[in-house]
Design a protein around this motif. Structure first.
Motif, PDB file in Angstrom:
ATOM      1  N   SER A 102       0.651  -1.199  -0.103  1.00 19.94           N
ATOM      2  CA  SER A 102      -0.088  -0.065   0.148  1.00 19.94           C
ATOM      3  C   SER A 102       0.784   1.330   0.128  1.00 19.94           C
ATOM      4  CB  SER A 102      -0.915   0.130   1.316  1.00 19.94           C
ATOM      5  OG  SER A 102      -0.438   0.028   2.391  1.00 19.94           O
ATOM      6  N   HIS A 103       1.927   1.162   0.822  1.00 22.19           N
ATOM      7  CA  HIS A 103       2.846   2.341   0.824  1.00 22.19           C
ATOM      8  C   HIS A 103       3.955   1.902   1.694  1.00 22.19           C
ATOM      9  CE1 HIS A 103       0.737   2.925   4.584  1.00 22.19           C
ATOM     10  NE2 HIS A 103       1.282   3.856   5.038  1.00 22.19           N
ATOM     11  N   LEU A 104       4.949   2.788   1.875  1.00 28.45           N
ATOM     12  CA  LEU A 104       6.576   2.182   2.437  1.00 28.45           C
ATOM     13  C   LEU A 104       6.683   2.693   3.585  1.00 28.45           C
ATOM     14  CD1 LEU A 104       8.281   2.942  -1.093  1.00 28.45           C
ATOM     15  CD2 LEU A 104       8.090   0.768  -0.108  1.00 28.45           C
ATOM     16  N   HIS A 105       5.610   2.761   4.228  1.00 26.36           N
ATOM     17  CA  HIS A 105       5.871   3.128   5.985  1.00 26.36           C
ATOM     18  C   HIS A 105       6.173   1.746   6.564  1.00 26.36           C
ATOM     19  CE1 HIS A 105       3.356   6.994   6.463  1.00 26.36           C
ATOM     20  NE2 HIS A 105       4.573   7.128   5.976  1.00 26.36           N
ATOM     21  N   ALA A 106       7.180   1.932   7.628  1.00 23.75           N
ATOM     22  CA  ALA A 106       7.626   0.628   8.383  1.00 23.75           C
ATOM     23  C   ALA A 106       6.722  -0.352   8.778  1.00 23.75           C
ATOM     24  CB  ALA A 106       8.731   1.135   9.329  1.00 23.75           C
ATOM     25  N   ASP A 107       5.584   0.126   9.202  1.00 26.98           N
ATOM     26  CA  ASP A 107       4.714  -0.760   9.658  1.00 26.98           C
ATOM     27  C   ASP A 107       3.869  -1.628   8.634  1.00 26.98           C
ATOM     28  OD1 ASP A 107       3.656   1.583   9.126  1.00 26.98           O
ATOM     29  OD2 ASP A 107       1.812   1.275  10.559  1.00 26.98           O
ATOM     30  N   HIS A 108       4.103  -1.166   7.259  1.00 22.84           N
ATOM     31  CA  HIS A 108       3.578  -2.146   6.163  1.00 22.84           C
ATOM     32  C   HIS A 108       4.536  -2.972   5.270  1.00 22.84           C
ATOM     33  CE1 HIS A 108      -0.205   0.082   6.445  1.00 22.84           C
ATOM     34  NE2 HIS A 108       0.440   0.870   7.251  1.00 22.84           N
ATOM     35  N   VAL A 109       5.914  -2.595   5.660  1.00 23.13           N
ATOM     36  CA  VAL A 109       6.920  -3.201   4.672  1.00 23.13           C
ATOM     37  C   VAL A 109       7.874  -3.976   5.549  1.00 23.13           C
ATOM     38  CG1 VAL A 109       6.614  -1.941   2.818  1.00 23.13           C
ATOM     39  CG2 VAL A 109       8.407  -1.385   4.503  1.00 23.13           C
ATOM     40  N   GLY A 190      -1.722  10.771   0.072  1.00 23.31           N
ATOM     41  CA  GLY A 190      -1.618  12.037   0.984  1.00 23.31           C
ATOM     42  C   GLY A 190      -1.071  11.508   2.326  1.00 23.31           C
ATOM     43  N   HIS A 191      -1.669  10.626   2.909  1.00 19.43           N
ATOM     44  CA  HIS A 191      -1.078   9.960   4.226  1.00 19.43           C
ATOM     45  C   HIS A 191       0.528   9.775   4.122  1.00 19.43           C
ATOM     46  CE1 HIS A 191      -0.317   7.179   7.557  1.00 19.43           C
ATOM     47  NE2 HIS A 191       0.302   6.411   6.699  1.00 19.43           N
ATOM     48  N   ALA A 192       0.799   9.060   2.775  1.00 17.90           N
ATOM     49  CA  ALA A 192       2.144   8.732   2.346  1.00 17.90           C
ATOM     50  C   ALA A 192       1.943   8.835   0.761  1.00 17.90           C
ATOM     51  CB  ALA A 192       2.603   7.462   2.568  1.00 17.90           C
ATOM     52  N   ALA A 211      -6.027   0.599   3.750  1.00 15.46           N
ATOM     53  CA  ALA A 211      -4.871   0.811   4.205  1.00 15.46           C
ATOM     54  C   ALA A 211      -4.682   1.827   5.453  1.00 15.46           C
ATOM     55  CB  ALA A 211      -3.593   1.356   3.143  1.00 15.46           C
ATOM     56  N   ASP A 212      -3.845   3.076   5.125  1.00 12.36           N
ATOM     57  CA  ASP A 212      -3.925   3.996   6.343  1.00 12.36           C
ATOM     58  C   ASP A 212      -4.692   5.359   5.809  1.00 12.36           C
ATOM     59  OD1 ASP A 212      -2.453   2.334   7.818  1.00 12.36           O
ATOM     60  OD2 ASP A 212      -0.631   3.664   7.684  1.00 12.36           O
ATOM     61  N   ALA A 213      -5.553   5.174   5.020  1.00 16.38           N
ATOM     62  CA  ALA A 213      -6.467   6.266   4.654  1.00 16.38           C
ATOM     63  C   ALA A 213      -7.399   6.886   5.722  1.00 16.38           C
ATOM     64  CB  ALA A 213      -7.331   5.972   3.334  1.00 16.38           C
TER      65      ALA A 213
END
Ligand SMILES: [Zn+2]
Length: 270
Positions: A102-109, A190-192, A211-213
């Protein structure tokens, strides 16, 4: 044909409730680092993100990952990773050939390194602004480069967005991940930068993985602003607000759909 969506979580992060939703109490709350196992009829087990993993805990013991751990304390035990949970469910890591990111924030990858044969499907717009960042400049974006496999870029399959048509309104474009209409990625930036959600066609209807929307299912369905302090963490607050509005409008137009967000319990079918 349809897919089966199985929401799971790999670890949790601690955050102040008041930051995630305006008006919520000033107390520390654990937020699950959600990821999703998707059983696809021809592609086998597909992941949407991975949550945290052993690599995150290690990275946070060292500078500059230490900063991430101070701002967002992480809980992730040895059995909590996506890899270990999938193994228990009967899916060896080698069998996972596809991870949609979804995006590259640490809690997702945090678990990407655990799936050595996976192709990573993501929006190129998520990668381009981050790829050159290192050290504190990366951590400030909740991005820890060492979590990505060394051959990350070679294994990326960029999502191919095309006009979505009326059925996807108000999303102007979507990327049909495997060309079969079962998993369509929609932009929620937007969030990332370049964040995507996923529309998963299940037997019972459409599951929207947002995801984090939004921090919670409730916030994903009704406009519930976060605390102004949390906006500091957004990559682009105006874009984030527009993505939230698009998500709510899509859910309103598709009342049979259910919503999952990464850091809340999954919603049941309406
Ligand atoms: Zn995030």
């Amino acid at each position: 044909m349809s897919v089966r969506v199985i929401p799971l979580r790999a670890g949790a992060c601690l955050n102040l409730a008041a930051i995630t939703e305006r008006g919520a109490p000033w107390r520390v709350q654990a937020y699950p680092a959600g990821f999703t196992l998707i059983l696809h009829p021809t592609r086998g087990p597909v992941l949407f993100d991975t949550g945290y993993g052993a690599g995150v805990v290690a990275a946070m013991r060292r500078w500059p990952g230490l900063i991430y751990g101070l701002i967002t304390p992480v809980q992730c035990g040895p059995h909590d990773s996506a890899r270990e949970q999938l193994r228990v469910l009967g899916f060896p890591p080698d069998e996972v050939r596809h991870v949609i990111v979804s995006h590259l924030h640490a809690d997702h990858v945090g678990g990407l390194r655990d799936f050595p044969h996976a192709t990573f499907h993501l929006d190129r717009r998520a990668w381009d602004p981050l790829r050159a960042l290192r050290g504190v400049r990366a951590v400030r974006r909740a991005y820890l480069p060492e979590l990505l496999p060394d051959d990350f870029e070679d294994r990326c399959a960029w999502l191919n967005f095309k006009p979505g048509g009326d059925a996807l309104d108000p999303f102007a474009e979507a990327a049909d991940v495997f060309g079969d209409g079962l998993l369509r990625a929609v932009p929620l930036p937007g969030h990332a930068p370049g964040m995507v959600g996923l529309l998963a066609q299940e037997d019972a209807g459409l599951t929207v993985l947002a995801a984090d929307a939004a921090w919670s299912v409730r916030a994903g369905r009704e406009a519930r602003p976060v605390h102004p302090l949390a906006r500091v963490a957004f990559h682009d607050p105006a874009q984030e607000a527009a993505s939230g509005a698009a998500l709510r409008a899509f859910l309103h137009a598709n009342p049979g759909a259910r919503l999952h967000v990464s850091h809340d319990h999954p919603e049941d079918w309406p």
